[in-house]
Design a protein around this motif. Sequence first.
Motif, short mmCIF file in Angstrom:
data_model
loop_
_atom_site.label_atom_id
_atom_site.label_comp_id
_atom_site.label_asym_id
_atom_site.label_seq_id
_atom_site.Cartn_x
_atom_site.Cartn_y
_atom_site.Cartn_z
N THR A 20 0.84 -1.19 0.00
CA THR A 20 0.00 0.00 0.00
C THR A 20 0.88 1.24 0.00
O THR A 20 1.89 1.31 0.70
CB THR A 20 -0.92 0.03 1.24
N SER A 21 0.48 2.24 -0.79
CA SER A 21 1.16 3.53 -0.82
C SER A 21 0.23 4.61 -0.30
O SER A 21 -0.94 4.66 -0.69
CB SER A 21 1.61 3.85 -2.24
N LEU A 22 0.74 5.46 0.61
CA LEU A 22 -0.02 6.58 1.16
C LEU A 22 0.61 7.89 0.73
O LEU A 22 1.84 8.03 0.76
CB LEU A 22 -0.05 6.53 2.69
N THR A 23 -0.22 8.85 0.35
CA THR A 23 0.24 10.20 0.02
C THR A 23 -0.46 11.19 0.93
O THR A 23 -1.69 11.29 0.91
CB THR A 23 -0.06 10.55 -1.45
N ASN A 24 0.31 11.91 1.75
CA ASN A 24 -0.27 12.88 2.67
C ASN A 24 -0.56 14.20 1.98
O ASN A 24 0.18 14.63 1.08
CB ASN A 24 0.68 13.13 3.84
N VAL A 25 -1.61 14.87 2.42
CA VAL A 25 -2.03 16.15 1.89
C VAL A 25 -1.96 17.19 2.99
O VAL A 25 -2.51 16.99 4.07
CB VAL A 25 -3.47 16.07 1.32
#
Length: 208
Positions: A170-175
Amino acid sequence: MKRILLAIGFVLAIANANAQTDSVYVGGGFNKWSVELNGGVNKPQRPFTPGYTAATPSPWNADLGVRYMFNPKFGVKATIGYYRFQGNDKSLDFKTEYYRGDLEGVANLGRIMNFETWTKTLGLLVHLGGGYSQFKTEGQPFTDRQGHFTVGLTGQIKLSKKVVLTGDFTSLTNVRQDRTFDGQSAVPFNSRGFGGGISQEQSVSQFI
């Protein structure tokens, strides 16, 4: 030590036995509800203060999720997760705890791509969504709060009707992340949009 951790992470990612809902596979109908208990390793990729970097992999992370399938091909799941980041041998010392909660759509690619025409053993899921996350670094007075997007792929090897081996990436991208993962620096304003990234590898246990 790094090689040992990588080996452990690899084994965890591909070799955990699971009791899980039959909705992942063909034949015999499917169960709509399942509970997922996940554990593995992660790698926070950016942003970091110069002189700080995370271990590869960083042990450890754990997730708890509930999945509901509308039909054998599509569903949704809600997940809460905990991550721990720490420096590697070349980094200044830090420890960060990261928490997340998200809602994702789930697609059973095995059913969509008709895996049943050539195998009754292999399964494949993709999940995509987003949510809220926050992290705090040991010794720092603040908590950084942000949104995030997630995308992941889960492969399965069916051992029996209720037991499979699984591995998930899983890849997470923070905003709008305000601080670096080491907690020492502020993120430049023009880099806050989609500046934070985390990847994780984990085994997945699912219970009916």
